[in-house]
Design an enzyme around this catalytic site. Structure first.
Site, short mmCIF file in Angstrom:
data_model
loop_
_atom_site.label_atom_id
_atom_site.label_comp_id
_atom_site.label_asym_id
_atom_site.label_seq_id
_atom_site.Cartn_x
_atom_site.Cartn_y
_atom_site.Cartn_z
N ALA A 18 -10.40 -21.89 -3.79
CA ALA A 18 -11.21 -21.68 -5.00
C ALA A 18 -12.65 -21.30 -4.70
CB ALA A 18 -11.19 -22.95 -5.86
N ARG A 24 -13.91 -15.88 -6.50
CA ARG A 24 -15.18 -15.67 -7.17
C ARG A 24 -15.23 -14.30 -7.86
NH1 ARG A 24 -19.46 -15.07 -4.82
NH2 ARG A 24 -20.87 -16.23 -6.19
N ASP A 235 -2.41 -1.50 5.14
CA ASP A 235 -3.28 -2.02 4.09
C ASP A 235 -2.97 -1.43 2.72
OD1 ASP A 235 -5.61 -3.67 3.37
OD2 ASP A 235 -6.60 -1.75 2.96
N HIS A 240 0.65 -0.91 -1.94
CA HIS A 240 0.16 -0.29 -3.18
C HIS A 240 0.82 1.05 -3.46
CE1 HIS A 240 -2.62 -3.48 -3.41
NE2 HIS A 240 -3.59 -2.97 -2.68
#
Length: 483
Positions: A18, A24, A235, A240
């Site tokens: 967290a 964040r 990556d 993706h």
């Protein structure tokens, strides 16, 4: 009118890691926006968990700072943030020891959805999953969310899947790829399967080729050491771009259910031909205009890791035989841009002889920036002087075409809420991950054998020259990045 928000069931969401950067920047702001628009009520709670010792008040101050920096200015009033933090708690938990697990068990409730978001490195997945199960915190109805990378190769992906499945059933595991949460990606499915216009044309008889591009302006500074062990193939392409390829090429599922959709995606991966070295272009950005080179950022003067890759991929099935898919992605390119461009075949006979034909029909699905869909069509150039042809765009930029939908939501917002709802449609299944690695591993292995060496390219351009040759030899051209 803003699109209707459907409240979710009461939940306890435990966010491991967290205090980390992803939490964040993305996860906490996404949860905050869902809270602001009323998607969860006072029965929802978010419990931060990490090794750091801090009080609930100190955690609240950290969350406040994150929301002020990364949240939307319209949302981040002191009152809104205070109301959000009132529904949060914090427990210091060590993934590799018994510290904190009893405290975490005490703050969790029975009778609500339990979701555990593992915003941590993959090396901790097995430890956390094991302790969730051994302590009884992870119940048979709990959900576990894991972030990419899902392994480094096929062997590690199998080991990771085995570690998770030893403690949780497949229907409890949510492998998150944020690209699948983008509005345009889902609109691709709606475009194909909810309209009678495109699906009859969605095959090799009518489509000449498909280009899938994910271009980034940023370099790898700050993460060069990690990236140098990964490269663009691991990556971006293996996950993706693979997901975008699957959604573009998949057969219509019998119904819109998680496993029906993922079954069809798996079939696409299994139908991919091996990619020979001559169909691959690799690149590495060099120092220019005062910018450090890739090797400077990686801290490795002899690095042969690619920061750019382009390849020609073939799907060996009846629908797509003879229609190549060209994939490319890279760092330090001209613009930040992600799109799927579907190039339709030219008419079989040109009746406008003597005139310059227009560029042809191209359907462009834009993921970023300015999500939307554009259809390039051929029309008569207005005015006298004969039948001159030109290209016009039928443009549906979501922000302009659907202003009533309100502010676009981040992909993480949708995906996290799907976890709470128990909807796995936009999440990768274990066999899908392993199939993707089984296809990618031989390609990556060829790099280590020196079959495809990375070529240097200028920052702020469109990649190495041999990526252009990859298309030119097929008498095709890449769409200009940033055009």
């Amino acid at each position: 009118m803003v699109s209707r928000v459907i409240p979710v069931d009461p939940f306890d969401l435990v966010l491991f890691g967290a205090t980390g950067d992803l939490a964040r920047r993305k996860i906490l702001p996404s949860l905050f926006h869902r809270f602001i628009i009323g998607q969860f009520d006072n029965n929802a709670r978010i419990i931060g968990a990490s090794r750091s010792e801090m009080s609930r008040e100190e955690f609240g101050a950290m969350v406040t700072s994150a929301l002020q920096e990364f949240g939307h200015p319209e949302d981040t009033s002191a009152e809104n943030i205070a109301a959000f933090i009132a529904q949060m708690d914090y427990v210091a938990v060590d993934a590799r020891s018994d510290t904190g697990w009893a405290d975490l068990a005490k703050v969790l409730r029975d009778g609500v959805v339990r979701a555990f978001y593992l915003s941590v490195g993959p090396s901790l997945f097995a430890d956390i999953a094991g302790r969730l199960k051994s302590t009884g915190i992870g119940t048979k109805d709990s959900r576990v969310v894991v972030e990419k990378p899902f392994g480094h190769d096929l062997a590690s992906a199998k080991a990771l899947n085995a570690a998770l499945s030893a403690h949780f059933e497949e229907h409890q595991i949510y492998r998150i790829d944020h690209y699948l949460g983008k509005e345009t990606v889902q609109n691709l499915m709606a475009l194909r399967f909810a309209n009678s216009l495109f699906e009859p044309l969605w095959n090799s008889s009518q489509i000449d080729h498909v280009q899938i591009t994910v271009a980034e302006r940023i370099d790898v500074a700050g993460r060069g050491e990690y990236y140098d062990k990964s490269g663009a193939m691991r990556d971006m392409v293996q996950n993706h771009l693979m997901q975008l390829l699957c959604l573009t090429a998949m057969e219509p599922p019998a119904r819109f259910t998680p496993n029906a959709v993922r079954n069809e995606k798996l079939k696409v991966i299994e139908a991919l031909n091996p990619v020979p070295a001559e169909d691959i272009s690799r690149g590495q950005y060099r120092e220019n205009k005062g910018g450090d080179s890739y090797r400077d950022h990686a801290g490795n003067p002899n690095s042969t890791t690619e920061s750019f890759i382009a390849m020609k991929v073939e799907v060996a099935n009846w629908r797509w035989a003879g229609t190549p898919f060209y994939l490319r992605t890279g760092k330090c390119l001209r613009e930040r841009e992600s799109e799927i461009a579907v190039f339709f075949r030219d008419p079989p006979h040109n009746i406008f002889e003597g005139d310059n034909p227009a560029a042809g029909n191209v359907l462009v699905i834009r993921l970023q920036p300015d999500e939307g869909i554009t259809l390039h069509t051929t029309i008569k150039d207005p005015g006298p002087g004969g039948m001159r042809l030109t290209t016009a765009k039928l443009d549906m930029t979501f922000a302009e075409s659907l202003p009533e939908a309100g502010r676009p939501q981040d992909a993480y917002e949708r995906l996290i809420m799907d976890v709470i709802r128990g909807n796995q449609t936009l999440f990768m299944r274990g066999d899908e991950v392993e199939a993707a690695w089984a296809w990618a591993d031989p390609i990556i292995e060829s790099f280590s054998n020196g079959a495809v060496a990375p070529q240097l390219y200028d920052q702020g351009g469109s990649g190495p020259d041999d990526s252009l040759l990859l298309m030119h030899r097929d008498d095709r051209r890449w769409r200009e990045i940033g055009a």
